[in-house]
Design a protein around this motif. Structure first.
Motif: not given
Lengths: 389, 173
Positions: B18-22, B60, B62, B65, B94-96, B100-101, B118
């Motif tokens: 489930x590739x979402x981001x970096x 991440x 969201x 998602x 880092x989006x703690x 919307x996360x 990270x």
């Protein structure tokens, strides 16, 4: 939901007078070809796409809002994560914006080192797409070749910064620390290794008949649409738009590199199809490798010196606003900073390249067949985090 | 019998990325020649969730998602395992403090192994996979694993339940 989705048009005469209906097809949000979570809603009449709409926001992480509660040193963390394939370029963009507003002088050595790292980042980015795009078209092998080269460059980046993807090497006023001893030789060695093996990869990709068959003349993007939608970067240059901020509005050390007899040159193509876009990437890798070598030569000439400037304990940016744009690997990235003299920005707006580049899909996809959809989508070279921010 | 079943399960994990981001990029790095997790029996060619045993949530999550993740998890056949790869899917990272996360994918689905970082290095994923394989070797087939989950993790839910309503705009004075 538009009315088109609800009532399917009945009775449109198909081949041989058969009545056909339009079908609404959802691509994504989780689909291997969208490398990330872009969702496309496609209306298809048989094999022909009649309408396409990118549905964005699945990766929206609210970075711009978070900037407002992070101080200028912490902003770098989020800034390099929104477009994770050009992390270093993003950091530098934010740092430049803040420095301009502070009217801060950056040591020359830091500027050249930043340019060097930016270009290495560009190579990393382009290699990723050079591997993933054929993968989306069904060729698995190029991915292995491109990742071999990526690991080579990631290794030198890691030796300097300690990170493999998010380098976090930029500071306001310079860089994290001085270049390690012998590192420039390591960079040169990595560049020559990559350069010597690159023909294997490009021959495998561009020389492949199947790939040519699937990309030549497919997804032609004309110059008017490019200008209307604000498309930038390699995609725009593949359609003949001769704009590159590294030459036209030089920042860092690009003014000299793209000068009279510098190694920098802007790569353009006229065709505007998927093949041209890929071709631009391949040549840009070569240009970036040239630039890296010029930077290492220059850094050797400069000799030891300061790499960052001293900052006050509390970094406050004077009230004012400033817009700074940089040529990111995927296109034009702008940062609009509004400061009210605080330690945090009042507003930091990102103008990200992929956002504009993906909007143009609604113009490009109608009229093409479903089988070409993935070829066109992949050739737009986007990063979903850069679209949704 | 138990040994044979567990042995079979631990070395043929078909993975659904489930590739979402970096982190997805580092996941791809891990599957490539240098790190090569296929030698651990993890096969990244599952055609979809219905043919896979292991879901790696990398990136991440969201709120928009979240329903899709739950739906795809529900489509996976038992026995199924989840690795949460990276700080964002562990806890928001880092989006703690983002509006919307989702702060951790373990609010949506039960997680077996958390890989910190990270993004984490590919070696960290290899270690996570080995840890998961040790867990599989120790389990008793047919018995549900003790899953420490929060709200939705340990009970069957529909994707609709994890869909969050729109947030009302703040009242104007």
């Amino acid at each position: 939901m538009s009315s088109r989705d609800v009532d399917v048009t009945l009775g449109a005469a198909g081949v041989g007078g058969l009545s056909t209906t339009e079908m609404v097809l959802n691509i994504g949000p989780q689909h291997p070809a969208t490398h990330g979570v872009l969702r496309l809603r496609i209306t298809a009449d048989g094999e022909r796409i009649t309408a396409a709409e990118p549905v964005i926001g699945y990766m929206h992480r609210g970075a711009e809002k978070l900037f407002e509660v992070r101080d200028y040193r912490q902003i770098m963390v989020l800034a390099n994560r929104h477009d994770w394939l050009s992390a270093f370029n993003n950091e530098v963009g934010v740092a430049l914006t803040v420095e301009h507003l502070l009217e801060m002088e950056v040591p020359e050595r830091a500027t050249w080192a930043r340019t060097l790292l930016c270009e290495l980042g560009r190579v990393l980015n382009h290699l990723m797409f050079l591997g993933s795009y054929p993968h989306e078209l069904g060729a698995i092998t190029p991915m292995f070749y491109s990742f071999r080269e990526r690991e080579e460059i990631q290794a030198v980046m890691e030796e300097y910064s300690g990170g493999r993807m998010h380098f976090m090497a930029t500071r306001v006023g310079g860089l994290l620390h001085d270049l390690p001893e012998g590192w420039l030789d390591r960079v040169d060695a990595a560049v020559s290794t990559v350069r010597s093996r690159l023909p294997d990869l490009t021959g495998l990709v561009l020389g492949n008949e199947i790939l040519q068959g699937r990309t030549r003349g497919i997804g032609v993007l004309d110059l008017d649409t490019v200008l209307a939608y604000g498309v930038s970067g390699p995609i725009a240059r593949a359609s003949g738009l001769d704009v590159d901020l590294r030459r036209d509005e030089p920042y860092l050390a690009y003014g000299e590199l793209f000068g009279e007899d510098g190694p920098g040159r802007v790569v353009t193509r006229e065709a505007g199809d998927c093949y041209a876009r890929l071709d631009v990437l391949v040549e840009q890798i070569q240009v970036s490798l040239d630039l890296v070598e010029a930077c290492t030569a220059r850094l050797r000439d400069l000799g030891p010196g300061p790499i960052s400037s001293r900052l006050p304990k509390k970094l406050k940016v004077p009230a004012g606003e400033h817009y700074c744009a940089s040529e990111n690997p995927l296109g034009l990235n702008g940062y609009y900073l509004v400061s009210r003299g605080d330690t945090v920005p009042h507003r930091l707006k990102l103008r990200s390249a992929s956002f504009n580049n993906v909007q143009v899909l609604r113009e490009m996809l109608p009229g093409t067949v479903v089988a070409d959809m993935v070829a066109i989508l992949g050739s737009m070279f986007f990063v979903v985090g850069d679209i949704d921010k | 019998m138990q040994v044979v079943l567990n042995w079979g399960r631990r070395y043929s994990l078909w993975v659904f990325n489930f590739g979402l981001a970096c982190c997805a990029i580092e996941f791809i790095s891990a599957s490539m020649a240098r790190h090569d997790f296929i030698r651990l029996g993890v096969i990244p060619f599952a055609p979809g969730p219905r043919q896979s045993d292991l879901m790696v949530v990398s990136g991440t999550v969201t709120d928009k998602m979240a329903p899709a993740i739950r739906r795809l998890y529900d489509q996976m056949p038992e026995p199924k395992y989840v690795i949460s790869f990276g700080a964002c899917s562990n806890s928001g990272g880092p989006y703690w403090d983002s509006y919307c996360v989702t702060k951790g994918v373990d609010q949506l689905i039960p997680v077996d192994v958390y890989v910190p970082g990270c993004p984490p290095r590919p070696e960290a994923l290899l270690h996570g996979i080995v840890t998961l394989q040790e867990q599989i070797a120790a389990e008793t087939p047919g018995q549900a694993r003790s899953r420490s989950g929060s709200r939705y993790a340990d009970r069957p839910v529909t994707a609709g339940e994890v869909t969050r309503d729109l947030v009302a705009p703040p009242a104007q004075d």
